[in-house]
Design a protein around this motif. Structure first.
Motif, mmCIF file in Angstrom:
data_model
loop_
_atom_site.group_PDB
_atom_site.id
_atom_site.type_symbol
_atom_site.label_atom_id
_atom_site.label_comp_id
_atom_site.label_asym_id
_atom_site.label_seq_id
_atom_site.Cartn_x
_atom_site.Cartn_y
_atom_site.Cartn_z
ATOM 1 N N ILE A 148 0.835 -1.201 0.000
ATOM 2 C CA ILE A 148 0.000 0.000 0.000
ATOM 3 C C ILE A 148 0.871 1.253 0.000
ATOM 4 N N LEU A 149 1.957 1.218 0.752
ATOM 5 C CA LEU A 149 2.829 2.386 0.882
ATOM 6 C C LEU A 149 3.614 2.694 -0.389
ATOM 7 N N GLU A 150 3.553 1.792 -1.373
ATOM 8 C CA GLU A 150 4.172 2.077 -2.673
ATOM 9 C C GLU A 150 3.360 3.096 -3.476
ATOM 10 N N ALA A 151 2.096 3.293 -3.081
ATOM 11 C CA ALA A 151 1.206 4.210 -3.800
ATOM 12 C C ALA A 151 1.740 5.646 -3.722
ATOM 13 N N THR A 152 1.614 6.368 -4.836
ATOM 14 C CA THR A 152 2.149 7.731 -4.891
ATOM 15 C C THR A 152 1.086 8.789 -5.163
ATOM 16 N N PHE A 165 -3.600 9.555 -5.370
ATOM 17 C CA PHE A 165 -4.964 9.193 -4.961
ATOM 18 C C PHE A 165 -5.476 7.935 -5.672
ATOM 19 N N PRO A 166 -5.487 7.899 -7.024
ATOM 20 C CA PRO A 166 -6.013 6.701 -7.701
ATOM 21 C C PRO A 166 -5.172 5.457 -7.439
ATOM 22 N N ASP A 167 -3.882 5.650 -7.230
ATOM 23 C CA ASP A 167 -2.988 4.521 -6.957
ATOM 24 C C ASP A 167 -3.348 3.864 -5.624
ATOM 25 N N ILE A 168 -3.675 4.693 -4.634
ATOM 26 C CA ILE A 168 -4.080 4.161 -3.327
ATOM 27 C C ILE A 168 -5.354 3.341 -3.465
ATOM 28 N N CYS A 169 -6.332 3.877 -4.191
ATOM 29 C CA CYS A 169 -7.596 3.163 -4.397
ATOM 30 C C CYS A 169 -7.362 1.823 -5.078
ATOM 31 N N ASP A 170 -6.456 1.802 -6.047
ATOM 32 C CA ASP A 170 -6.152 0.563 -6.760
ATOM 33 C C ASP A 170 -5.466 -0.451 -5.844
ATOM 34 N N LYS A 171 -4.575 0.022 -4.985
ATOM 35 C CA LYS A 171 -3.887 -0.884 -4.044
ATOM 36 C C LYS A 171 -4.894 -1.581 -3.137
ATOM 37 N N PHE A 172 -5.902 -0.832 -2.682
ATOM 38 C CA PHE A 172 -6.900 -1.418 -1.795
ATOM 39 C C PHE A 172 -7.757 -2.463 -2.515
ATOM 40 N N LYS A 173 -7.914 -2.334 -3.838
ATOM 41 C CA LYS A 173 -8.604 -3.378 -4.598
ATOM 42 C C LYS A 173 -7.732 -4.621 -4.710
ATOM 43 N N GLN A 174 -6.449 -4.418 -4.905
ATOM 44 C CA GLN A 174 -5.529 -5.533 -5.112
ATOM 45 C C GLN A 174 -5.315 -6.379 -3.864
ATOM 46 N N ILE A 175 -5.374 -5.757 -2.669
ATOM 47 C CA ILE A 175 -5.062 -6.508 -1.450
ATOM 48 C C ILE A 175 -6.155 -7.514 -1.075
ATOM 49 N N THR A 176 -7.276 -7.480 -1.773
ATOM 50 C CA THR A 176 -8.348 -8.444 -1.502
ATOM 51 C C THR A 176 -8.285 -9.643 -2.448
ATOM 52 N N LYS A 177 -7.187 -9.756 -3.178
ATOM 53 C CA LYS A 177 -7.034 -10.849 -4.136
ATOM 54 C C LYS A 177 -5.772 -11.641 -3.820
ATOM 55 N N GLY A 178 -5.682 -12.837 -4.384
ATOM 56 C CA GLY A 178 -4.453 -13.623 -4.261
ATOM 57 C C GLY A 178 -4.527 -14.735 -3.229
ATOM 58 N N THR A 179 -3.414 -15.428 -3.088
ATOM 59 C CA THR A 179 -3.318 -16.616 -2.239
ATOM 60 C C THR A 179 -3.634 -16.316 -0.785
ATOM 61 N N PHE A 180 -3.228 -15.145 -0.293
ATOM 62 C CA PHE A 180 -3.425 -14.815 1.119
ATOM 63 C C PHE A 180 -4.892 -14.908 1.538
ATOM 64 N N VAL A 181 -5.799 -14.432 0.677
ATOM 65 C CA VAL A 181 -7.230 -14.469 1.019
ATOM 66 C C VAL A 181 -7.903 -15.764 0.556
ATOM 67 N N THR A 182 -7.311 -16.457 -0.410
ATOM 68 C CA THR A 182 -7.887 -17.726 -0.878
ATOM 69 C C THR A 182 -7.683 -18.830 0.153
ATOM 70 N N GLU A 183 -6.522 -18.838 0.785
ATOM 71 C CA GLU A 183 -6.236 -19.839 1.824
ATOM 72 C C GLU A 183 -6.990 -19.454 3.089
ATOM 73 N N CYS A 184 -8.303 -19.728 3.074
ATOM 74 C CA CYS A 184 -9.191 -19.160 4.092
ATOM 75 C C CYS A 184 -8.890 -19.620 5.515
ATOM 76 N N HIS A 185 -8.436 -20.849 5.689
ATOM 77 C CA HIS A 185 -8.186 -21.328 7.049
ATOM 78 C C HIS A 185 -7.005 -20.572 7.667
ATOM 79 N N THR A 186 -5.952 -20.415 6.893
ATOM 80 C CA THR A 186 -4.790 -19.656 7.363
ATOM 81 C C THR A 186 -5.160 -18.195 7.570
ATOM 82 N N PHE A 187 -5.957 -17.664 6.648
ATOM 83 C CA PHE A 187 -6.386 -16.270 6.745
ATOM 84 C C PHE A 187 -7.157 -16.034 8.045
ATOM 85 N N MET A 188 -8.057 -16.947 8.389
ATOM 86 C CA MET A 188 -8.850 -16.780 9.605
ATOM 87 C C MET A 188 -7.987 -16.862 10.859
ATOM 88 N N GLN A 189 -6.944 -17.662 10.812
ATOM 89 C CA GLN A 189 -6.018 -17.698 11.945
ATOM 90 C C GLN A 189 -5.283 -16.362 12.071
#
Length: 281
Positions: free
Chosen positions: A222-226, A228-252
């Motif tokens: 997120i801190l790579e954003a430089t 306003f629109p870049d910040i908004c895009d980062k927040f969309k990206q952080i809800t995707k990928g392996t980290f959120v797909t691996e739900c059991h680990t995510f819940m822990q």
């Protein structure tokens, strides 16, 4: 339970995108089935002997357009069930009536319970008790909790809070759908369902735990954003990928990553943020 790993449609009726990673999902689900089995046995023991919870809607066709069970051609078509639940709830809770976002929440409940009455009472528990004022006409509870998240980020991830403030990005712009839809269409289905398990059991602070975990885990990104629109895009990206797909680990993670988070702290912040919003008119 049939995960239908190779199918274009997932077990809940949602069509998978063209770029869906079947190999990664198969690897994840082969591990997660063990967890599901273990949890099913645990819940069965826990619930044994307990009793089970027995206007015009113009946006109905837009509820889960990618879910085959909500299409007019489906038999049965869950749009009818959804309509019944929402109309009944509008009569039951006239202070709320119908508000945008409720259709997605009721729709998820219907997909899981496959029962109108159970979906109705679970919806009532969410809107009437767990998330009061989220879906009232003024949405004061929703607005308040978005501000509370901002205050929690200041405490727990100050660098991200400073970035948001420096670029004038209001929290409502990047997290409103997290709160309104309770992560539906934001996070993978299995992950949303696990979050909801905790939401019904532990209450609304789970939403803050999930949000803080997403932000803290991806702080450097997120801190790579430089701008306003870049910040908004980062927040969309952080809800995707392996980290959120691996739900059991995510819940822990949501119970460790944010650190201590008491309802006393949240209630105090809610009081302060609510007063601030009311003073702004």
């Amino acid at each position: 339970f049939d995960p239908r790993i190779g199918s274009r449609v997932d077990p809940y009726g949602f069509e998978r995108p063209d770029d869906f990673d079947y190999a990664s999902y198969e690897a994840f689900f082969s591990r997660y089935l063990v967890v599901l089995t273990r949890r099913a046995i645990k819940w069965s023991k826990l619930l044994k002997g307990k009793n089970s919870i027995q206007k015009s809607l113009k946006d109905m066709n837009r509820t889960f357009p990618d879910n085959i069970k909500f299409r007019r051609t489906a038999d049965p078509c869950l749009q009818h069930t959804l309509y019944n639940v929402l109309v009944a709830y509008g009569h039951h809770n006239k202070a709320v009536g119908y508000c945008q976002g409720m259709n997605f929440i009721a729709g998820y409940l219907i997909l899981i319970t496959k029962n109108e009455e159970e979906s109705f009472w679970l919806l009532d528990a969410l809107i009437g008790r767990i998330l009061p004022d989220y879906y009232s006409p003024a949405m004061m509870g929703l607005k308040t909790d978005q501000e509370v998240l901002g205050e929690l980020v200041k405490l727990k991830v100050p660098a991200v809070a400073e970035l948001m403030e420096r670029h004038g990005v209001m929290w409502t712009l990047v997290v409103s759908r997290w709160f309104i839809c309770l992560f539906i269409d934001i996070l993978p289905v299995e992950t949303v369902l696990r979050i909801w398990d905790c939401l019904f059991y532990e209450g609304s602070k789970i939403i803050f735990r999930v949000a803080l975990t997403l932000i803290k885990q991806h702080q450097a990104f997120i801190l790579e954003a430089t701008n306003f629109p870049d910040i908004c895009d980062k927040f969309k990206q952080i809800t995707k990928g392996t980290f959120v797909t691996e739900c059991h680990t995510f819940m822990q993670k949501i119970f460790t990553e944010p650190g201590t988070l008491s309802m006393t702290t949240i209630d105090k912040l809610r009081e302060t943020c609510r007063e601030k919003l009311l003073s702004q008119g």
